[in-house]
Design a protein around this motif. Structure first.
Motif, PDB file in Angstrom:
ATOM      1  N   THR A  89      12.005  -5.142  -4.671  1.00  0.00           N
ATOM      2  CA  THR A  89      10.543  -5.113  -4.692  1.00  0.00           C
ATOM      3  C   THR A  89      10.011  -5.178  -3.268  1.00  0.00           C
ATOM      4  N   ASN A  91       6.446  -5.464  -1.018  1.00  0.00           N
ATOM      5  CA  ASN A  91       5.020  -5.759  -1.026  1.00  0.00           C
ATOM      6  C   ASN A  91       4.455  -5.590   0.381  1.00  0.00           C
ATOM      7  N   GLU A 100       0.503  -0.742   4.255  1.00  0.00           N
ATOM      8  CA  GLU A 100       0.835   0.055   3.078  1.00  0.00           C
ATOM      9  C   GLU A 100       1.707   1.248   3.454  1.00  0.00           C
ATOM     10  N   ALA A 103       5.207  -0.070   3.956  1.00  0.00           N
ATOM     11  CA  ALA A 103       5.896  -0.293   2.681  1.00  0.00           C
ATOM     12  C   ALA A 103       6.469   1.016   2.147  1.00  0.00           C
ATOM     13  N   ARG A 126       4.708   0.945  -9.454  1.00  0.00           N
ATOM     14  CA  ARG A 126       4.217   1.199  -8.102  1.00  0.00           C
ATOM     15  C   ARG A 126       2.700   1.249  -8.106  1.00  0.00           C
ATOM     16  N   SER A 127       2.095   0.561  -7.155  1.00  0.00           N
ATOM     17  CA  SER A 127       0.649   0.645  -6.965  1.00  0.00           C
ATOM     18  C   SER A 127       0.394   1.246  -5.591  1.00  0.00           C
ATOM     19  N   THR A 139       1.635   2.347   0.017  1.00  0.00           N
ATOM     20  CA  THR A 139       2.116   1.616  -1.149  1.00  0.00           C
ATOM     21  C   THR A 139       1.732   0.147  -1.021  1.00  0.00           C
ATOM     22  N   LYS A 140       1.048  -0.373  -2.019  1.00  0.00           N
ATOM     23  CA  LYS A 140       0.729  -1.802  -2.030  1.00  0.00           C
ATOM     24  C   LYS A 140       1.918  -2.619  -2.531  1.00  0.00           C
ATOM     25  N   GLU A 141       2.500  -2.138  -3.621  1.00  0.00           N
ATOM     26  CA  GLU A 141       3.659  -2.833  -4.199  1.00  0.00           C
ATOM     27  C   GLU A 141       4.499  -1.841  -4.970  1.00  0.00           C
ATOM     28  N   ALA A 181       5.869  -6.253   5.837  1.00  0.00           N
ATOM     29  CA  ALA A 181       6.099  -6.009   4.414  1.00  0.00           C
ATOM     30  C   ALA A 181       7.232  -6.926   3.975  1.00  0.00           C
TER      31      ALA A 181
END
Length: 330
Positions: A89, A91, A100, A103, A126-127, A139-141, A181
């Motif tokens: 994962t 973040n 972001e 990441a 994925r957010s 990418t946030k997460e 990150a």
């Protein structure tokens, strides 16, 4: 295996069968190493008399030594879950577009690493961040399942905060930015390992949503994705890779059980360290590696002190030197 006599022991039989297959493979590899070493010894006796044989012997020796080095590294993968698949994962930290984007770069790095190892992988959830210049989507997460032999054992040392220093592509003034990150690595555990973990339905908050995408044709019109919050621990897991809500829910619950078991083991370890008076081990939130684009190019691991100026090579998935050093350190 022969001790399992009824259908209720099916799970034990499956586990024993997997274990037997693994041991047979290990013994077979060692026997092959012995055979190659014996052949090499015979060729060495003849190589002084024939230059062609000497050249072939050198190639065989180089190949064997490389294979033995890989096998030697596997000796350090002795943890209870090291042979398991892994969930990775990422973040993004504070820093908006830069974090972001970082990441997203890390996600690509680990995907390329998996490709080089012959591992399979899939994005569980994925957010996405806001679009930036040059159509860069941050990418946030993101949660990535990596499937392959020793996937967790090889990747577990990647847990921690990864720091990036570069001239920001999002800065009109071309200013240097530092981005962070966090990476978390968790083993994929089967029912046998997590059977002691009980989850009450009342302790769960379940949300459904549309699987996220960067927009346009990638937007999912169905709310098949699942997000589960475990209220007592505030642990949040999500899955959007499967086609139905039910399948995503099942996968998310498997991840939640693994997280709860890992949390329990960490708490027990911390308790024992307090009793022994041992120094507290570094947690996943601590910075482990720096990636510098400017004013020079350098990747430096702060735990093992391994460093290289081959920044692009590292970001292309060549992580072996860092992983091997961390394995031997632990």
């Amino acid at each position: 295996m022969s001790s399992v006599s009824d259908w209720k022991g099916r799970e034990k039989l499956v586990e024993a069968s997997k274990r037997l297959s693994y041991l047979k493979e290990e013994v077979g590899r060692l026997e092959q190493f012995q055979k190659e070493a014996d052949d090499l010894a015979e060729l060495m006796d003849l190589s002084s008399q024939d230059p062609k044989i000497a050249e072939e012997t050198g190639k065989m020796a180089e190949k064997l030594f490389k294979e033995l080095e890989i096998k030697e590294n596997e000796v350090f993968l002795s943890g209870p879950y090291d042979r398991n698949n892994a969930i990775l994962t990422i973040n993004a930290g504070a820093g908006g577009n830069d974090a972001e984007d970082w990441a997203t770069i890390l996600l690509r790095m680990y995907e390329r690493f998996a490709d080089r190892k012959g591992f399979k992988y899939s994005v569980l959830s994925r957010s996405f961040g806001e679009p930036g210049p040059e159509a860069r989507i941050g990418t946030k997460e993101v949660a990535l399942e990596v499937r392959g032999k020793n996937a967790f054992g090889l990747l577990r040392g990647e847990s921690g905060v990864h720091r990036l220093v570069r001239i920001s592509p999002f800065s009109a003034k071309q200013l240097r930015h530092t981005s962070f990150a966090s990476v978390e690595i968790m083993p994929v555990l089967g029912e046998e390992a997590t059977k002691e973990i009980e989850i009450k339905e009342d302790d769960l908050k379940v949300d459904t949503y549309r699987a996220s995408g960067p927009g346009g044709q990638y937007v999912n019109k169905r709310e098949s994705a699942i997000r589960i919050t475990h209220l007592p621990t505030k642990i949040v897991v999500s899955c959007q890779v499967e086609r139905t809500q039910g399948m995503n829910r099942q996968k998310a619950l498997e991840i939640l059980k693994s997280k709860l078991l890992q949390k329990k083991e960490q708490e027990e370890k911390a308790k024992m360290e307090r009793i022994k008076g041992a120094s507290k081990s570094p947690e996943w939130g601590n910075q482990i590696r720096s990636y510098v684009f400017y004013p020079y190019k350098m990747v430096k691991d702060l735990r093992t002190k391994v460093e290289t100026s081959q920044l692009e090579t590292v970001l292309d998935g060549h992580l072996d030197q860092f992983i091997e050093a961390e394995l031997r350190l632990t």
